[in-house]
Design a protein around this motif. Structure first.
Motif, PDB file in Angstrom:
ATOM      1  N   ILE A 165       0.854  -1.185   0.000  1.00 10.28           N
ATOM      2  CA  ILE A 165       0.000   0.000   0.000  1.00 10.28           C
ATOM      3  C   ILE A 165       0.891   1.236   0.000  1.00 10.28           C
ATOM      4  O   ILE A 165       1.956   1.234   0.624  1.00 10.28           O
ATOM      5  CB  ILE A 165      -0.980   0.002   1.195  1.00 10.28           C
ATOM      6  CG1 ILE A 165      -2.014   1.128   1.056  1.00 10.28           C
ATOM      7  CG2 ILE A 165      -0.254   0.046   2.519  1.00 10.28           C
ATOM      8  CD1 ILE A 165      -3.223   0.981   1.948  1.00 10.28           C
ATOM      9  N   SER A 166       0.469   2.254  -0.699  1.00  6.11           N
ATOM     10  CA  SER A 166       1.234   3.502  -0.795  1.00  6.11           C
ATOM     11  C   SER A 166       0.746   4.511   0.231  1.00  6.11           C
ATOM     12  O   SER A 166      -0.423   4.475   0.637  1.00  6.11           O
ATOM     13  CB  SER A 166       1.090   4.114  -2.188  1.00  6.11           C
ATOM     14  OG  SER A 166       1.610   3.254  -3.163  1.00  6.11           O
ATOM     15  N   ALA A 167       1.618   5.421   0.615  1.00  7.00           N
ATOM     16  CA  ALA A 167       1.248   6.505   1.534  1.00  7.00           C
ATOM     17  C   ALA A 167       0.208   7.395   0.872  1.00  7.00           C
ATOM     18  O   ALA A 167       0.204   7.581  -0.350  1.00  7.00           O
ATOM     19  CB  ALA A 167       2.483   7.329   1.890  1.00  7.00           C
ATOM     20  N   GLY A 168      -0.702   7.934   1.689  1.00  7.45           N
ATOM     21  CA  GLY A 168      -1.679   8.880   1.183  1.00  7.45           C
ATOM     22  C   GLY A 168      -2.776   8.254   0.348  1.00  7.45           C
ATOM     23  O   GLY A 168      -3.368   8.916  -0.506  1.00  7.45           O
ATOM     24  N   GLY A 204      -6.325  -4.236   5.501  1.00 11.22           N
ATOM     25  CA  GLY A 204      -4.905  -3.972   5.256  1.00 11.22           C
ATOM     26  C   GLY A 204      -4.535  -3.835   3.796  1.00 11.22           C
ATOM     27  O   GLY A 204      -3.371  -3.955   3.438  1.00 11.22           O
ATOM     28  N   THR A 205      -5.524  -3.572   2.943  1.00  7.62           N
ATOM     29  CA  THR A 205      -5.269  -3.369   1.517  1.00  7.62           C
ATOM     30  C   THR A 205      -5.718  -1.970   1.109  1.00  7.62           C
ATOM     31  O   THR A 205      -6.355  -1.261   1.886  1.00  7.62           O
ATOM     32  CB  THR A 205      -6.042  -4.389   0.653  1.00  7.62           C
ATOM     33  OG1 THR A 205      -7.445  -4.185   0.852  1.00  7.62           O
ATOM     34  CG2 THR A 205      -5.671  -5.814   0.995  1.00  7.62           C
ATOM     35  N   THR A 206      -5.424  -1.598  -0.130  1.00  9.81           N
ATOM     36  CA  THR A 206      -5.936  -0.349  -0.685  1.00  9.81           C
ATOM     37  C   THR A 206      -7.440  -0.497  -0.869  1.00  9.81           C
ATOM     38  O   THR A 206      -7.919  -1.532  -1.337  1.00  9.81           O
ATOM     39  CB  THR A 206      -5.271  -0.063  -2.044  1.00  9.81           C
ATOM     40  OG1 THR A 206      -3.847   0.009  -1.852  1.00  9.81           O
ATOM     41  CG2 THR A 206      -5.755   1.245  -2.644  1.00  9.81           C
ATOM     42  N   ALA A 207      -8.206   0.522  -0.465  1.00 10.74           N
ATOM     43  CA  ALA A 207      -9.666   0.483  -0.596  1.00 10.74           C
ATOM     44  C   ALA A 207     -10.072   0.406  -2.063  1.00 10.74           C
ATOM     45  O   ALA A 207      -9.398   0.944  -2.941  1.00 10.74           O
ATOM     46  CB  ALA A 207     -10.287   1.708   0.070  1.00 10.74           C
ATOM     47  N   SER A 208     -11.193  -0.249  -2.320  1.00 12.00           N
ATOM     48  CA  SER A 208     -11.719  -0.407  -3.675  1.00 12.00           C
ATOM     49  C   SER A 208     -12.379   0.879  -4.162  1.00 12.00           C
ATOM     50  O   SER A 208     -13.051   1.566  -3.387  1.00 12.00           O
ATOM     51  CB  SER A 208     -12.754  -1.529  -3.721  1.00 12.00           C
ATOM     52  OG  SER A 208     -12.169  -2.742  -3.347  1.00 12.00           O
ATOM     53  N   VAL A 255      -7.000   6.769   5.816  1.00 14.24           N
ATOM     54  CA  VAL A 255      -5.931   7.074   4.871  1.00 14.24           C
ATOM     55  C   VAL A 255      -4.596   6.589   5.442  1.00 14.24           C
ATOM     56  O   VAL A 255      -4.260   6.881   6.593  1.00 14.24           O
ATOM     57  CB  VAL A 255      -5.862   8.593   4.586  1.00 14.24           C
ATOM     58  CG1 VAL A 255      -4.666   8.935   3.711  1.00 14.24           C
ATOM     59  CG2 VAL A 255      -7.151   9.075   3.943  1.00 14.24           C
ATOM     60  N   SER A 256      -3.845   5.854   4.615  1.00 12.16           N
ATOM     61  CA  SER A 256      -2.528   5.360   5.030  1.00 12.16           C
ATOM     62  C   SER A 256      -1.564   6.533   5.190  1.00 12.16           C
ATOM     63  O   SER A 256      -1.490   7.407   4.335  1.00 12.16           O
ATOM     64  CB  SER A 256      -1.976   4.366   4.011  1.00 12.16           C
ATOM     65  OG  SER A 256      -1.865   4.980   2.744  1.00 12.16           O
ATOM     66  N   ARG A 257      -0.853   6.538   6.303  1.00  7.79           N
ATOM     67  CA  ARG A 257       0.076   7.636   6.561  1.00  7.79           C
ATOM     68  C   ARG A 257       1.444   7.378   5.936  1.00  7.79           C
ATOM     69  O   ARG A 257       2.215   8.306   5.708  1.00  7.79           O
ATOM     70  CB  ARG A 257       0.228   7.840   8.065  1.00  7.79           C
ATOM     71  CG  ARG A 257       0.871   9.176   8.377  1.00  7.79           C
ATOM     72  CD  ARG A 257       1.053   9.422   9.826  1.00  7.79           C
ATOM     73  NE  ARG A 257      -0.215   9.685  10.484  1.00  7.79           N
ATOM     74  CZ  ARG A 257      -0.328   9.868  11.786  1.00  7.79           C
ATOM     75  NH1 ARG A 257       0.728   9.802  12.559  1.00  7.79           N
ATOM     76  NH2 ARG A 257      -1.499  10.097  12.319  1.00  7.79           N
ATOM     77  N   CYS A 258       1.775   6.109   5.666  1.00  8.81           N
ATOM     78  CA  CYS A 258       3.055   5.773   5.039  1.00  8.81           C
ATOM     79  C   CYS A 258       2.858   4.545   4.152  1.00  8.81           C
ATOM     80  O   CYS A 258       1.845   3.866   4.234  1.00  8.81           O
ATOM     81  CB  CYS A 258       4.137   5.520   6.084  1.00  8.81           C
ATOM     82  SG  CYS A 258       3.852   4.077   7.108  1.00  8.81           S
ATOM     83  N   SER A 259       3.841   4.270   3.323  1.00  6.75           N
ATOM     84  CA  SER A 259       3.804   3.077   2.479  1.00  6.75           C
ATOM     85  C   SER A 259       4.180   1.855   3.305  1.00  6.75           C
ATOM     86  O   SER A 259       4.904   1.964   4.298  1.00  6.75           O
ATOM     87  CB  SER A 259       4.792   3.221   1.316  1.00  6.75           C
ATOM     88  OG  SER A 259       4.417   4.297   0.490  1.00  6.75           O
ATOM     89  N   ALA A 260       3.678   0.689   2.891  1.00  6.17           N
ATOM     90  CA  ALA A 260       4.011  -0.557   3.577  1.00  6.17           C
ATOM     91  C   ALA A 260       3.952  -1.709   2.588  1.00  6.17           C
ATOM     92  O   ALA A 260       3.166  -1.694   1.648  1.00  6.17           O
ATOM     93  CB  ALA A 260       3.043  -0.807   4.726  1.00  6.17           C
ATOM     94  N   GLU A 261       4.808  -2.681   2.807  1.00  6.92           N
ATOM     95  CA  GLU A 261       4.782  -3.925   2.029  1.00  6.92           C
ATOM     96  C   GLU A 261       3.938  -4.941   2.790  1.00  6.92           C
ATOM     97  O   GLU A 261       3.699  -4.789   3.994  1.00  6.92           O
ATOM     98  CB  GLU A 261       6.210  -4.463   1.854  1.00  6.92           C
ATOM     99  CG  GLU A 261       7.114  -3.552   1.043  1.00  6.92           C
ATOM    100  CD  GLU A 261       6.620  -3.346  -0.381  1.00  6.92           C
ATOM    101  OE1 GLU A 261       6.098  -4.313  -0.981  1.00  6.92           O
ATOM    102  OE2 GLU A 261       6.730  -2.218  -0.898  1.00  6.92           O
ATOM    103  N   ALA A 262       3.506  -5.985   2.118  1.00  5.65           N
ATOM    104  CA  ALA A 262       2.709  -7.036   2.762  1.00  5.65           C
ATOM    105  C   ALA A 262       3.446  -7.545   4.000  1.00  5.65           C
ATOM    106  O   ALA A 262       4.652  -7.790   3.965  1.00  5.65           O
ATOM    107  CB  ALA A 262       2.456  -8.174   1.790  1.00  5.65           C
TER     108      ALA A 262
END
Length: 110
Positions: free
Chosen positions: A17-20, A27-31, A39-46
């Motif tokens: 998932i990417s920041a912002g 735990g995924t990007t919303a559809s 809103v994700s505050r930072c990027s994260a890998e699985a």
């Protein structure tokens, strides 16, 4: 750039998932057009933990032009888009002129 988070939760990313970007509770990007936790505050890998702003204001990446006070829905790739037919998840506090701009939004609980 400013944000005023009143509630931030930690999620475990089940996919990158990417920041912002708008994030779903799993735990995924919303559809696109759907509901969101925040809103994700930072990027994260699985497998990595990441903070999600749930209540208050947040910085989100725009999918295109957005005017101040527009209702916002989740667009492609979890970006903010002017509401057309999806769920209203935020209201624009700043304008965006193009894809990739970062704007402050007031989150609306869903």
């Amino acid at each position: 750039m400013q944000s005023i988070p009143l509630l931030t939760l930690t999620l475990a990313a089940t996919a990158a998932i990417s920041a912002g970007r708008f994030a779903a509770g799993n735990g995924t990007t919303a559809s696109a057009g759907g509901n969101t936790l925040g809103v994700s505050r930072c990027s994260a890998e699985a497998g990595e933990d990441f903070p999600v702003d749930v209540i208050g204001t947040a910085q989100v990446t725009a999918a295109g032009a957005i005017a101040v006070d527009d209702e916002i829905e989740v667009g492609t790739e979890g970006k903010a888009a002017t509401k057309s037919s999806g769920v209203t998840v935020a209201r624009a506090l700043q304008a965006a002129s193009s894809d990739g701009d970062s704007i402050e939004v007031l989150l609306i609980a869903n």
